[in-house]
Every structure is written in C-alpha cells, then in structure tokens.
Design an enzyme around this catalytic site. Structure first.
Site, PDB file in Angstrom:
ATOM      1  N   GLU A   1      33.515  -3.197  69.341  1.00 44.28           N
ATOM      2  CA  GLU A   1      33.131  -3.535  67.961  1.00 44.28           C
ATOM      3  C   GLU A   1      31.896  -4.430  67.947  1.00 44.28           C
ATOM      4  OE1 GLU A   1      37.465  -3.268  65.703  1.00 44.28           O
ATOM      5  OE2 GLU A   1      36.800  -5.205  66.444  1.00 44.28           O
TER       6      GLU A   1
ATOM      7  N   TYR B   1      38.926  -3.401  72.288  1.00 44.83           N
ATOM      8  CA  TYR B   1      38.349  -3.034  70.989  1.00 44.83           C
ATOM      9  C   TYR B   1      37.347  -4.066  70.500  1.00 44.83           C
ATOM     10  CZ  TYR B   1      41.427  -6.133  68.197  1.00 44.83           C
ATOM     11  OH  TYR B   1      42.047  -7.215  67.625  1.00 44.83           O
TER      12      TYR B   1
ATOM     13  N   CYS C   1      39.516 -10.324  62.123  1.00 46.29           N
ATOM     14  CA  CYS C   1      39.379  -9.097  61.329  1.00 46.29           C
ATOM     15  C   CYS C   1      38.357  -9.203  60.193  1.00 46.29           C
ATOM     16  CB  CYS C   1      40.709  -8.710  60.681  1.00 46.29           C
ATOM     17  SG  CYS C   1      42.200  -9.379  61.419  1.00 46.29           S
TER      18      CYS C   1
ATOM     19  N   LYS D   1      34.614 -10.073  61.115  1.00 49.65           N
ATOM     20  CA  LYS D   1      34.157  -8.941  61.925  1.00 49.65           C
ATOM     21  C   LYS D   1      33.837  -7.737  61.048  1.00 49.65           C
ATOM     22  CE  LYS D   1      37.020  -6.098  63.224  1.00 49.65           C
ATOM     23  NZ  LYS D   1      38.254  -5.699  63.901  1.00 49.65           N
TER      24      LYS D   1
ATOM     25  N   GLU E   1      40.090  16.541  55.563  1.00 46.53           N
ATOM     26  CA  GLU E   1      40.742  17.844  55.394  1.00 46.53           C
ATOM     27  C   GLU E   1      40.880  18.584  56.732  1.00 46.53           C
ATOM     28  OE1 GLU E   1      38.709  21.051  53.240  1.00 46.53           O
ATOM     29  OE2 GLU E   1      36.810  20.009  53.563  1.00 46.53           O
TER      30      GLU E   1
ATOM     31  N   CYS F   1      42.523 -14.164  61.990  1.00 47.89           N
ATOM     32  CA  CYS F   1      42.112 -12.973  61.241  1.00 47.89           C
ATOM     33  C   CYS F   1      41.092 -13.334  60.168  1.00 47.89           C
ATOM     34  CB  CYS F   1      43.346 -12.318  60.624  1.00 47.89           C
ATOM     35  SG  CYS F   1      42.973 -10.853  59.683  1.00 47.89           S
TER      36      CYS F   1
ATOM     37  N   HIS G   1      38.707  18.917  49.539  1.00 43.32           N
ATOM     38  CA  HIS G   1      37.453  19.521  49.951  1.00 43.32           C
ATOM     39  C   HIS G   1      36.286  18.998  49.124  1.00 43.32           C
ATOM     40  CE1 HIS G   1      34.984  22.528  51.859  1.00 43.32           C
ATOM     41  NE2 HIS G   1      34.506  22.856  50.670  1.00 43.32           N
TER      42      HIS G   1
HETATM   43  P1  FAD Z   1      46.586 -16.658  64.235  1.00 47.10           P
HETATM   44  O1  FAD Z   1      46.082 -15.880  63.092  1.00 47.10           O
HETATM   45  O2  FAD Z   1      45.683 -16.831  65.397  1.00 47.10           O
HETATM   46  O3  FAD Z   1      46.986 -18.081  63.672  1.00 47.10           O
HETATM   47  C1  FAD Z   1      47.404 -19.111  64.496  1.00 47.10           C
HETATM   48  C2  FAD Z   1      47.069 -20.433  63.822  1.00 47.10           C
HETATM   49  O4  FAD Z   1      47.766 -21.492  64.470  1.00 47.10           O
HETATM   50  C3  FAD Z   1      45.594 -20.785  63.919  1.00 47.10           C
HETATM   51  O5  FAD Z   1      45.070 -21.012  62.629  1.00 47.10           O
HETATM   52  C4  FAD Z   1      45.566 -22.051  64.775  1.00 47.10           C
HETATM   53  O6  FAD Z   1      44.538 -22.961  64.408  1.00 47.10           O
HETATM   54  C5  FAD Z   1      46.933 -22.637  64.511  1.00 47.10           C
HETATM   55  N1  FAD Z   1      47.441 -23.517  65.567  1.00 47.10           N
HETATM   56  C6  FAD Z   1      47.482 -23.265  66.903  1.00 47.10           C
HETATM   57  N2  FAD Z   1      48.100 -24.285  67.544  1.00 47.10           N
HETATM   58  C7  FAD Z   1      48.445 -25.189  66.595  1.00 47.10           C
HETATM   59  C8  FAD Z   1      49.118 -26.446  66.630  1.00 47.10           C
HETATM   60  N3  FAD Z   1      49.609 -26.939  67.772  1.00 47.10           N
HETATM   61  N4  FAD Z   1      49.285 -27.144  65.469  1.00 47.10           N
HETATM   62  C9  FAD Z   1      48.816 -26.626  64.291  1.00 47.10           C
HETATM   63  N5  FAD Z   1      48.201 -25.434  64.197  1.00 47.10           N
HETATM   64  C10 FAD Z   1      48.017 -24.730  65.330  1.00 47.10           C
HETATM   65  N6  FAD Z   1      43.800  -7.547  63.944  1.00 47.10           N
HETATM   66  C11 FAD Z   1      43.860  -6.500  63.098  1.00 47.10           C
HETATM   67  O7  FAD Z   1      44.958  -6.125  62.676  1.00 47.10           O
HETATM   68  N7  FAD Z   1      42.723  -5.833  62.718  1.00 47.10           N
HETATM   69  C12 FAD Z   1      41.496  -6.211  63.143  1.00 47.10           C
HETATM   70  O8  FAD Z   1      40.491  -5.596  62.780  1.00 47.10           O
HETATM   71  C13 FAD Z   1      41.408  -7.336  64.007  1.00 47.10           C
HETATM   72  N8  FAD Z   1      40.203  -7.751  64.458  1.00 47.10           N
HETATM   73  C14 FAD Z   1      40.127  -8.850  65.264  1.00 47.10           C
HETATM   74  C15 FAD Z   1      38.878  -9.251  65.689  1.00 47.10           C
HETATM   75  C16 FAD Z   1      38.755 -10.351  66.519  1.00 47.10           C
HETATM   76  C17 FAD Z   1      37.386 -10.792  66.967  1.00 47.10           C
HETATM   77  C18 FAD Z   1      39.922 -11.063  66.916  1.00 47.10           C
HETATM   78  C19 FAD Z   1      39.806 -12.268  67.799  1.00 47.10           C
HETATM   79  C20 FAD Z   1      41.180 -10.661  66.485  1.00 47.10           C
HETATM   80  C21 FAD Z   1      41.294  -9.545  65.654  1.00 47.10           C
HETATM   81  N9  FAD Z   1      42.533  -9.083  65.215  1.00 47.10           N
HETATM   82  C22 FAD Z   1      42.610  -7.990  64.392  1.00 47.10           C
HETATM   83  C23 FAD Z   1      43.797  -9.725  65.667  1.00 47.10           C
HETATM   84  C24 FAD Z   1      44.361 -10.654  64.603  1.00 47.10           C
HETATM   85  O9  FAD Z   1      43.382 -11.583  64.218  1.00 47.10           O
HETATM   86  C25 FAD Z   1      45.583 -11.387  65.179  1.00 47.10           C
HETATM   87  O10 FAD Z   1      46.499 -10.433  65.663  1.00 47.10           O
HETATM   88  C26 FAD Z   1      46.271 -12.231  64.128  1.00 47.10           C
HETATM   89  O11 FAD Z   1      45.407 -13.187  63.577  1.00 47.10           O
HETATM   90  C27 FAD Z   1      47.492 -12.936  64.755  1.00 47.10           C
HETATM   91  O12 FAD Z   1      48.107 -13.766  63.807  1.00 47.10           O
HETATM   92  P2  FAD Z   1      48.961 -15.020  64.278  1.00 47.10           P
HETATM   93  O13 FAD Z   1      49.637 -15.519  63.034  1.00 47.10           O
HETATM   94  O14 FAD Z   1      49.805 -14.659  65.427  1.00 47.10           O
HETATM   95  O15 FAD Z   1      47.926 -16.084  64.821  1.00 47.10           O
END
Ligand code: FAD
Length: 452
Positions: free
Chosen positions: A180, A176, A47, A50, A441, A42, A436
């Site tokens: 976007e 989406y 997010c 973006k 609204e 994110c 308004h």
């Molecule tokens: P992540 O945020 O992906 O975090 C996972 C972390 O784990 C990463 O930092 C990764 O490096 C780390 N990791 C992975 N494997 C290992 C390992 N073995 N050892 C150590 N670290 C590791 N959501 C919204 O709500 N609104 C939006 O507008 C939106 N826009 C988006 C736009 C794009 C282009 C994308 C790709 C996603 C968007 N999302 C949006 C979705 C949102 O980013 C994800 O739903 C959210 O980040 C999920 O969180 P998470 O904690 O599951 O995983």
C-alpha cells in the site's frame, strides 16, 4: 468486594472503544484509559489516514486518464504539506467524535497511560483504580528489525507525518502495508522501490492475485526486488541514505520505510504483576472468550494477534461487552470468510480461500478467471488490467474464494463476502443477474473453468 468499575478498558482503539461503549450501554460502570490518541491505530496511523493518502495518490492516474475523455488540465502539481495538513485536520475531527462517543455513552475517559497492578487494579496518573474485569485492547506497534543504521529508517507511524515527500523511497516488507505504501509513494511522485526477502509479496493471498499485482506495480514504475534483505543503512553527508543489501548491492535512497510486521503493544503494561501469559509469538494468550490466563483480565484486537484488522477488533469488543454484561445477546465472533482489501494501486479485494489454500485443505477445485482492460481505461493509454477469480469446490459447487485486483475491489468484495457467508454455490452466482456495464458483473458471467 466492591470495585470502582465493572470494566476497565486499557486502550481506546477500535476494539477498546467498541467494548467500552457497548458495555456502558448495557448498564455497566466503565472506564477507558488511552495514552496516545483516541481511536487508536486505525484512526490515527492506520486505515483512515492510509486510505486518504491512497485517494491522494490515485489522482496522478486520474489526471493522465482524463485526457482520453477530452479534458486538458495543464501541469498538475502536488503539494505533500497540504495533503498532510488536511489529513491531520480530518483525524482531529475523528478524535473528537471518538471522545464524544465515549463520554456520551457514560464511559469515564482517562487520557493517560494505564498499568496493571494486579488482577483487579490498574494505576493511572499515580492513582489505583479497581475493576471487576479488565480488558486489554492495547493494539500493536511497528517492528523494525535490529540492523546497523536502523535509526535512519521510518515505519508507518512516521510516514504519516513526514514534512516533505521524499524524492526516492525504499519500502522494505512484503505485507499489505508495504504494497500500500509503495503505491502511495509511487502515485504521489516518489521514485519507489520495494524490497522483500521472500519470493513474492503478499504471502497467503491467491497466487494469481500476487502475480497480477506484481505486474501492475511494475507497469506503474515501482521497482520490485525479491529474495533480498538489508544489511545496513548509512546516512550520507547530503542527508540521503546508502543501503547495503545482504547480497552485497549498494542502493541510494532518501527514505527507508520498514513494514516488516507489528508486535503487540505491551510496553509498561504491568503484565508481570498478573498471571497473564503470552503465546509463543509473544501476543496475549486468550481462550475462545478472550479470557487470559488471569480470569478477570481479557484481551482483544491486535494485542492477541489473531486477525489484525479493525472490523475483527470491533467484533471482538462487541463479543466481550455482550458476554460480560448482556449474555443473552452473546454471539461468538465468526472468523470465517473475513473479507479484506489491500489498498494498493490497483486495489485487491479478497474473501474466502485462495486456490492454493483450497487445494491444501483437500478440496478438488474448479477455477474461473477473467483478465481484462477495464472499460474506463479504453479511452486512455493505460495498460492496466483487472483480474477476477473464483475458486469453486468441484464436488459440491460451493464458492470457496473470490478475488479481484482492480478498481473498487474493496467495494465489490463486501457484497461477495455476504454471498460466501450464505454458502453460495457457483450455480447461484450464474443465476444472478449482472449489473451492466461494470467490473463486478464478471463475477456472475464466468462460465468456463480455466483449471480443475
Ligand atoms: P489499536 O487501534 O492499536 O488501539 C490500541 C490503543 O491502545 C492505542 O490507541 C494505544 O495508544 C493504546 N494503548 C496502548 N497501551 C496503552 C496503555 N498502557 N495505556 C493506555 N493506552 C494504551 N485494518 C483494517 O481493517 N483495514 C485497513 O485498511 C487497515 N490499514 C492499516 C494500515 C496501517 C498502516 C496499520 C498500521 C494498520 C492498519 N489496519 C487496518 C489494522 C488496524 O489498524 C488494527 O487492526 C486495529 O487498529 C486494531 O485495533 P485495536 O483496538 O486492537 O488496537
């Protein structure tokens, strides 16, 4: 048995950071491993960057429309490198905030890859660390399908770091992220096409919303091609790309951007050393309490593939922290009425059921709709129109879904989500005073159903 930590979180993204911080706040001994970037998808490639790019893209319209209000700006110029450098600086600032949030909450932070060794141990930097509970919050990764020339395509991960803005961009996908980025590239001045193998993009969204966005993107000059897919990508001598579609057409572009879905991030995670099972889509299988088939290992966020949005990952992280370390405060995550915005230009805001879904669920529906030219555009040449739609249960008057395509849709839909969560009826909407003159609204002034 004593463990090094009560909770070991793998992944410092939206869900992992939330779970770690709150668990530490509840008195648990917590460690987090993060291999790539603090804040996860994110903050770094999702997010946040973006939305910054969407803001950037919006200026082209703002400049055009400013003339109607008496402003003359001369020739506007856009510099991609400046936008990306400023975006990078902001993301770095956020990385620092995530670092401080974790460390100041007493979490032990390890900026390295973590791999499961067994149900209670992980390996980080060659060291074995034990924990009573392990939380997998490793998120997702863009999926580019196998096709000849796949290596010439980029995903959202790379788009945020392009050195220059391509002159022509071909966006592949119908979700989406695809619409976007089509809006971003188009708004910033690239000749943009979107190609999707289905009938129409944004499957699952309300039909009127999908069609409205189709019209609006077309008006803005995005070339939309449906019911087609790529066969191959060939790099040309001048560095441009030649794309052949499955229906035999040849297209030329400078950048092929794939947004065709995300897979769970399980690379070198060591799942084979544990009893963790995957579901049939390949995501980590968990029960209602996020427990995997290995009782000491839990999973949340994108890696369980339930609802891939940041606020959902945050809520799941909070639920896990409470359940493990403050059970008296535990509340299950409520997956109903999750509002979402699609930050296309124009923006979509939606909460609750689409008309199609409401009917499929057996509701008898009344539909209220308004399409109009937003007031801000009346002094301009813009032909953009806004769509407002309410889906109401005709039997009990409950509002089942609210949908908007237009300026500030994301801001407007949040308040409506509270109304739906509270079980608001159409009568309650009607009894609410409007603000308004606003677009919002319209939601309280829709009087006549367009269809039943
Ligand atoms: P992540 O945020 O992906 O975090 C996972 C972390 O784990 C990463 O930092 C990764 O490096 C780390 N990791 C992975 N494997 C290992 C390992 N073995 N050892 C150590 N670290 C590791 N959501 C919204 O709500 N609104 C939006 O507008 C939106 N826009 C988006 C736009 C794009 C282009 C994308 C790709 C996603 C968007 N999302 C949006 C979705 C949102 O980013 C994800 O739903 C959210 O980040 C999920 O969180 P998470 O904690 O599951 O995983």
């Amino acid at each position: 048995m004593t463990y090094d930590f009560d909770l070991f979180v793998i992944g410092a993204g939206s869900g992992g950071v939330r779970a770690a911080r709150f668990a530490a706040g509840f008195g648990a001994r917590v460690a987090v491993a993060e291999s790539r970037y603090l804040g996860g998808t994110c903050v770094n490639v999702g997010c946040v960057p973006k939305k910054l790019l969407v803001y950037g893209a919006h200026f082209s319209e703002d400049f055009e429309q400013a003339e109607g209000f008496g402003w003359s700006l001369g020739q506007a110029n856009f510099d991609w490198a400046t936008l990306i450098a400023n975006k990078d600086r902001e993301i770095q600032r956020l990385n620092g905030i995530y670092h401080d949030l974790l460390v100041n909450s007493g979490v032990t932070l390890m900026e390295s890859h973590a791999r499961l060794l067994d149900a209670h141990s992980v390996e980080v930097d060659g060291k074995r660390i034990t924990a009573k509970h392990i939380l997998l919050a490793t998120g997702g990764w863009p999926h580019i399908p196998e096709l000849p020339g796949r290596e010439h395509a980029i995903s959202s991960n790379e788009a945020f770091f392009l050195k220059t803005l391509p002159k022509r961009v071909l966006v592949i996908g119908g979700g989406y992220i695809a619409v976007e980025f089509a809006s971003i590239f188009n708004g910033l001045g690239a000749q943009t096409s979107l190609l999707y193998r289905g009938e129409l993009f944004l499957r699952g969204f309300d039909g009127a919303v999908r069609e409205h966005l189709q019209d609006e993107l077309s008006k803005r000059g995005v070339v939309l091609q449906f019911n087609t897919d790529l066969e191959r990508i060939d790099k040309q001598a001048d560095g441009s790309l030649q794309v052949t579609t499955k229906d035999g057409r040849v297209l030329h572009t400078d950048c092929v951007f794939y947004a065709t879905g995300r897979r769970p991030m399980l690379d070198n995670l060591g799942l084979e050393n544990t009893g963790v099972k995957l579901d049939k889509r390949g995501f980590i299988q968990v029960d209602e309490q996020y427990q995997s088939s290995e009782p000491s290992i839990l999973a949340i966020g994108d890696v369980i593939g339930r609802v891939q949005l940041t606020p959902v990952a945050l809520a799941e992280g909070m639920a896990v922290a409470r359940r493990l370390f403050k059970p008296e405060a535990y509340r299950p995550v409520n997956y109903e009425h999750i509002p979402t915005a699609v930050f296309s230009l124009p923006t979509i805001g939606t909460v609750g059921l689409s008309e199609e879904q409401a009917k499929a669920d057996g509701h008898r529906v009344s539909v209220y709709e308004s399409r109009f030219r937003p007031m801000k555009l009346t002094l301009t040449d813009s032909q953009e129109r806004t769509l407002i739609k309410l889906v109401v249960d005709a039997d009990n008057d409950r509002v089942l879904g609210c949908h908007i395509v237009g300026p500030e849709a994301g801001e407007i839909i949040q308040g409506l989500a509270i109304a739906l969560q509270a079980g608001a009826t159409k009568q309650m909407f009607d009894d609410t005073m409007g603000v308004h003159p606003t677009t919002a609204e319209e939601f309280v002034t829709l009087r006549t159903p367009v269809a039943s």
